[in-house]
Enzyme design. Sequence first.
Site, PDB file in Angstrom:
ATOM      1  N   HIS A   1     -38.046 -12.921 -46.444  1.00 52.60           N
ATOM      2  CA  HIS A   1     -36.716 -13.397 -46.376  1.00 52.60           C
ATOM      3  C   HIS A   1     -36.761 -14.893 -46.800  1.00 52.60           C
ATOM      4  O   HIS A   1     -35.937 -15.568 -47.561  1.00 52.60           O
ATOM      5  CB  HIS A   1     -36.242 -13.366 -45.118  1.00 52.60           C
ATOM      6  CG  HIS A   1     -34.765 -14.069 -44.925  1.00 52.60           C
ATOM      7  ND1 HIS A   1     -33.391 -13.337 -44.927  1.00 52.60           N
ATOM      8  CD2 HIS A   1     -34.403 -15.392 -45.050  1.00 52.60           C
ATOM      9  CE1 HIS A   1     -32.823 -14.220 -44.697  1.00 52.60           C
ATOM     10  NE2 HIS A   1     -33.321 -15.504 -44.894  1.00 52.60           N
ATOM     11  N   GLU A   2     -37.561 -15.780 -45.965  1.00 53.71           N
ATOM     12  CA  GLU A   2     -37.740 -17.040 -46.289  1.00 53.71           C
ATOM     13  C   GLU A   2     -38.426 -17.486 -47.576  1.00 53.71           C
ATOM     14  O   GLU A   2     -37.959 -18.308 -48.238  1.00 53.71           O
ATOM     15  CB  GLU A   2     -38.683 -17.901 -45.209  1.00 53.71           C
ATOM     16  CG  GLU A   2     -38.190 -17.559 -43.956  1.00 53.71           C
ATOM     17  CD  GLU A   2     -36.603 -18.225 -43.788  1.00 53.71           C
ATOM     18  OE1 GLU A   2     -36.260 -19.027 -44.324  1.00 53.71           O
ATOM     19  OE2 GLU A   2     -35.914 -17.700 -42.922  1.00 53.71           O
TER      20      GLU A   2
ATOM     21  N   HIS B   1     -35.816 -17.235 -50.082  1.00 52.36           N
ATOM     22  CA  HIS B   1     -34.905 -18.462 -50.534  1.00 52.36           C
ATOM     23  C   HIS B   1     -35.576 -19.269 -51.560  1.00 52.36           C
ATOM     24  O   HIS B   1     -35.090 -19.905 -52.359  1.00 52.36           O
ATOM     25  CB  HIS B   1     -34.830 -19.380 -49.356  1.00 52.36           C
ATOM     26  CG  HIS B   1     -33.780 -18.806 -48.407  1.00 52.36           C
ATOM     27  ND1 HIS B   1     -32.375 -18.452 -48.481  1.00 52.36           N
ATOM     28  CD2 HIS B   1     -33.967 -18.386 -46.880  1.00 52.36           C
ATOM     29  CE1 HIS B   1     -31.810 -17.900 -47.639  1.00 52.36           C
ATOM     30  NE2 HIS B   1     -32.613 -17.942 -46.774  1.00 52.36           N
TER      31      HIS B   1
ATOM     32  N   TYR C   1     -25.611 -23.309 -50.838  1.00 58.95           N
ATOM     33  CA  TYR C   1     -25.563 -22.673 -49.563  1.00 58.95           C
ATOM     34  C   TYR C   1     -24.210 -23.245 -48.724  1.00 58.95           C
ATOM     35  O   TYR C   1     -24.597 -23.728 -47.832  1.00 58.95           O
ATOM     36  CB  TYR C   1     -26.981 -23.235 -48.940  1.00 58.95           C
ATOM     37  CG  TYR C   1     -27.429 -22.526 -47.811  1.00 58.95           C
ATOM     38  CD1 TYR C   1     -28.004 -21.267 -48.021  1.00 58.95           C
ATOM     39  CD2 TYR C   1     -27.298 -22.977 -46.443  1.00 58.95           C
ATOM     40  CE1 TYR C   1     -28.482 -20.670 -47.070  1.00 58.95           C
ATOM     41  CE2 TYR C   1     -28.062 -22.152 -45.332  1.00 58.95           C
ATOM     42  CZ  TYR C   1     -28.488 -20.859 -45.619  1.00 58.95           C
ATOM     43  OH  TYR C   1     -28.811 -20.135 -44.671  1.00 58.95           O
TER      44      TYR C   1
ATOM     45  N   GLU D   1     -28.339 -15.670 -48.481  1.00 57.57           N
ATOM     46  CA  GLU D   1     -28.788 -15.093 -47.550  1.00 57.57           C
ATOM     47  C   GLU D   1     -28.824 -13.736 -47.707  1.00 57.57           C
ATOM     48  O   GLU D   1     -29.980 -13.052 -47.226  1.00 57.57           O
ATOM     49  CB  GLU D   1     -27.799 -15.552 -46.389  1.00 57.57           C
ATOM     50  CG  GLU D   1     -28.279 -16.613 -45.548  1.00 57.57           C
ATOM     51  CD  GLU D   1     -29.466 -16.739 -44.777  1.00 57.57           C
ATOM     52  OE1 GLU D   1     -29.873 -15.807 -44.351  1.00 57.57           O
ATOM     53  OE2 GLU D   1     -30.219 -18.066 -44.819  1.00 57.57           O
TER      54      GLU D   1
ATOM     55  N   ASP E   1     -21.485 -22.601 -39.628  1.00 60.47           N
ATOM     56  CA  ASP E   1     -22.481 -21.709 -40.371  1.00 60.47           C
ATOM     57  C   ASP E   1     -22.583 -22.177 -41.711  1.00 60.47           C
ATOM     58  O   ASP E   1     -22.513 -20.938 -42.693  1.00 60.47           O
ATOM     59  CB  ASP E   1     -22.732 -20.571 -40.106  1.00 60.47           C
ATOM     60  CG  ASP E   1     -24.056 -19.667 -40.483  1.00 60.47           C
ATOM     61  OD1 ASP E   1     -24.861 -20.299 -40.373  1.00 60.47           O
ATOM     62  OD2 ASP E   1     -23.856 -18.397 -40.604  1.00 60.47           O
TER      63      ASP E   1
ATOM     64  N   HIS F   1     -24.594 -16.409 -42.902  1.00 60.28           N
ATOM     65  CA  HIS F   1     -25.258 -15.630 -41.981  1.00 60.28           C
ATOM     66  C   HIS F   1     -24.457 -14.392 -42.002  1.00 60.28           C
ATOM     67  O   HIS F   1     -24.890 -13.411 -41.232  1.00 60.28           O
ATOM     68  CB  HIS F   1     -25.852 -15.996 -40.843  1.00 60.28           C
ATOM     69  CG  HIS F   1     -26.778 -17.148 -41.370  1.00 60.28           C
ATOM     70  ND1 HIS F   1     -26.836 -18.396 -41.278  1.00 60.28           N
ATOM     71  CD2 HIS F   1     -28.417 -16.868 -41.766  1.00 60.28           C
ATOM     72  CE1 HIS F   1     -27.960 -18.989 -41.502  1.00 60.28           C
ATOM     73  NE2 HIS F   1     -28.915 -18.115 -42.063  1.00 60.28           N
TER      74      HIS F   1
END
Length: 818
Positions: free
Chosen positions: A379-380, A383, A394, A403, A463, A468
């Site tokens: 996941h990271e 990005h 974002y 995301e 957020d 998310h």
Amino acid sequence: MTKHYSVAALLLLGALPTAYAQEATRAAQKFLAEDGTPALVQFRPESSAYTLSQARQALIEQLQLKSDDQMQQARTETDNLGFVHEKYNQFYKGIKVEHAAYTLHAKQGKVESMSGQVERISGLSVTPSMDAAAALQRALAFVGATRYMWQDAAEEAGLKQQENNPSATYRPQGELVIVRNERSTNPLRHSKPTLAWKFDVYAQAPVSRAYIYVDAHSGEVVLQDAIIKHAAATGTLATKYAGSQTSATESINGSFRLRELTRGSGIETYNCKKGNSYTSAVDFTDADNSWTEYANANFDNAALDAHWGAQTVYDYWKNVHARNSYNNAGAKIRSYIHFDDTPGDGRGYENAYWNGSVMTYGDGDTRFDPLTSLDVCAHEIGHAVCSSTANLTYSNESGALNEGFSDIWGAAVEYYKAPTKATWLIGEDIDKVRPSLRSMSNPNAEGQPDTYKGTSWYSGTGDNGGVHTNSGVLNHWFYILSVGKTGTNDIGSAYSVTGIGIEAAAKIAYRTESVYLTASSNYAAARTYSIQAATDLYGAASTQVTAVTNAWYAVGVGAAAGGATPPPTAGAYCTSKGTDVRYEWIDLVRLGSISRTSIADGGYYDGTALNTTLTAGAAQTISFSAGFASTAYTEYWKIFIDYNQDGDFTDSGETVVNGSSSSAATLSSNFTVPASAKNGVTRLRILLSDASSTTSCGSYGYGETEDYSITISGGAAIADNGLVGGGSMGLTPLGATTAQSTTQRLELYPNPATDLLRIAMPGNAKVVSVSVTDIRGVRVAASQLEDNQLNVGALAKGIYTLTVSDGQKVFHQRFAKQ
């Protein structure tokens, strides 16, 4: 340092001779973004197409660029399908326009399509009223950190060493750009191109890193684009730990450390020792390269998961997508374990993130165990891939896509290396509170929407605009595309999708993200570009293209592919556009759950990603209004609904409103959806013109057209009350009184309802009994009835059937709860 660009260094785009005006004959199809600019231009194979050497001509003709617009070539890439992608960034009077980029896609030298985002800018001053130093103080006040990275001498020294550049610094350097104002609540300023100072602000305590954009005239912060992408507000991702695995390490001075040099420029994993300094981090070492003793109370084995995970993620991108590390240039992947943003506070750090340069993992606390497993890594690092490709901003929908794509890569990598694991659950093993952090197969289970603007859709400002939460729509699209699904979504659309497998779905998702999406792309753009990506990979008539299209329909974005239920695709409807919006435009449309206010949208607004459900046979009220620059002229309103879904608005009863008004007030008109209307998604078109002769198709002078989507439910089978179609053509300002006649049929209003549903019985009879059943035919809990009003506030969002009796006759009618 202010960045200005010499005009000589740019691709100058001025007026071209008439001989170049070929755009109408070349383009086979144009798909428009919400602001009316071309998002995708496809060219006829048989046409005299552009070549890459004609990029200047193609950009001017297809994007209708003016003399103040310049396009600078950014990069050229060639993919494994033989396509050459030539990308250009937009400049206005020599100033870069953030998030505005366009790409020419060519094969064998011939341009087959163009895609991207372009801004329409005119009359904007590019001379700042505020210098960079003053703007930086506004940016720092907005961030409000107690300490910044450039205030830490060790971190500054570490950056110089890392970059091999003695001038490298974390101190923000201002860049003058043009960017959309996404924070203003003033409708005249919101989402408008603004001259701004851009700063990369990296805070050490509390940890954050973002591009902060400050209006170069007013000093207002107009946009925050996070560089550090957290996976959740109170904690990010969690994955299943890998167990016993083999992993490359490095032998040095008689021991071994978590470094290796065989993948790209290397993979390195460090120990922050529960601190917040990267430069103070040390190596994890082992004497015999058998790291069994790391399963200790300090959770040092989390470092082994992160190291193995980074290698696995690298291998996935290399072996599956032929991508060499996250930047496709072999970038080194550094991971920092046991990170704590506030050392000594007695709490572990419940987060993991990519900070724009390195991976950072906390040990968790009350919500999570250490966040270092495989799909967290995937996941990271996903990005990082995004920042090197689409670079999705974002915030709001683009941030939700950002995301969502990272979750897609989390699932895809886990399936690639550990296919027996819970592919479609995110964080199921390290989350101490919930069964999982997110569910791609059932987003609603963890508070995410599975339908665009459906149940659990977040529309607030927290957020970063719900990145998310609203990512659940993309997650569910990918799940449905991979494994298939049959059902009915939150807006009443019945769907059946045959899955194509996660491998093919991932190839389509990657091509969408890496080739077509741009920084400001939204869900509508993701649909358009993923269909194009599938077309590139598998052909226009392929089952994969059908599945991609129908999976988007299943999550409430756009129409389905062919068949009896879905309407024609967006491109099948005729175009309608006003050519001049200097004096009047549409500034309000409200019908059911569609509620949009705006200023001029360039003569046309594509709102087909917005959808509301109307029940066949039910009475409806649509509200709308005109915006005027000064004088309120007499305007002609025409509103159409394609009830039979044949791709036009010419059939009997499809003109819902036809009238005129010289009022700037909110107008309303009543109409009844015909009982014979076809179930499924269809088109609503609203047209404002100063000429009474304007029709549903073609360009016209002063005014504007807006398109939206309507889902028809119920159909003729349940319309057993003699309801007929037809609209009220008179335009009444909202709130004005009109003569009311006694109803001769059962009517429910408002429909859709939020709290109270008013029941108007034939002959104004009193309601004796009511029952409510859901879309499955299951009776739901009784609601309170008083004075012919039914309290439906406790019902979940969806479609219901109301059965009503006056003691002698029984009536049935559907309604929507929103």
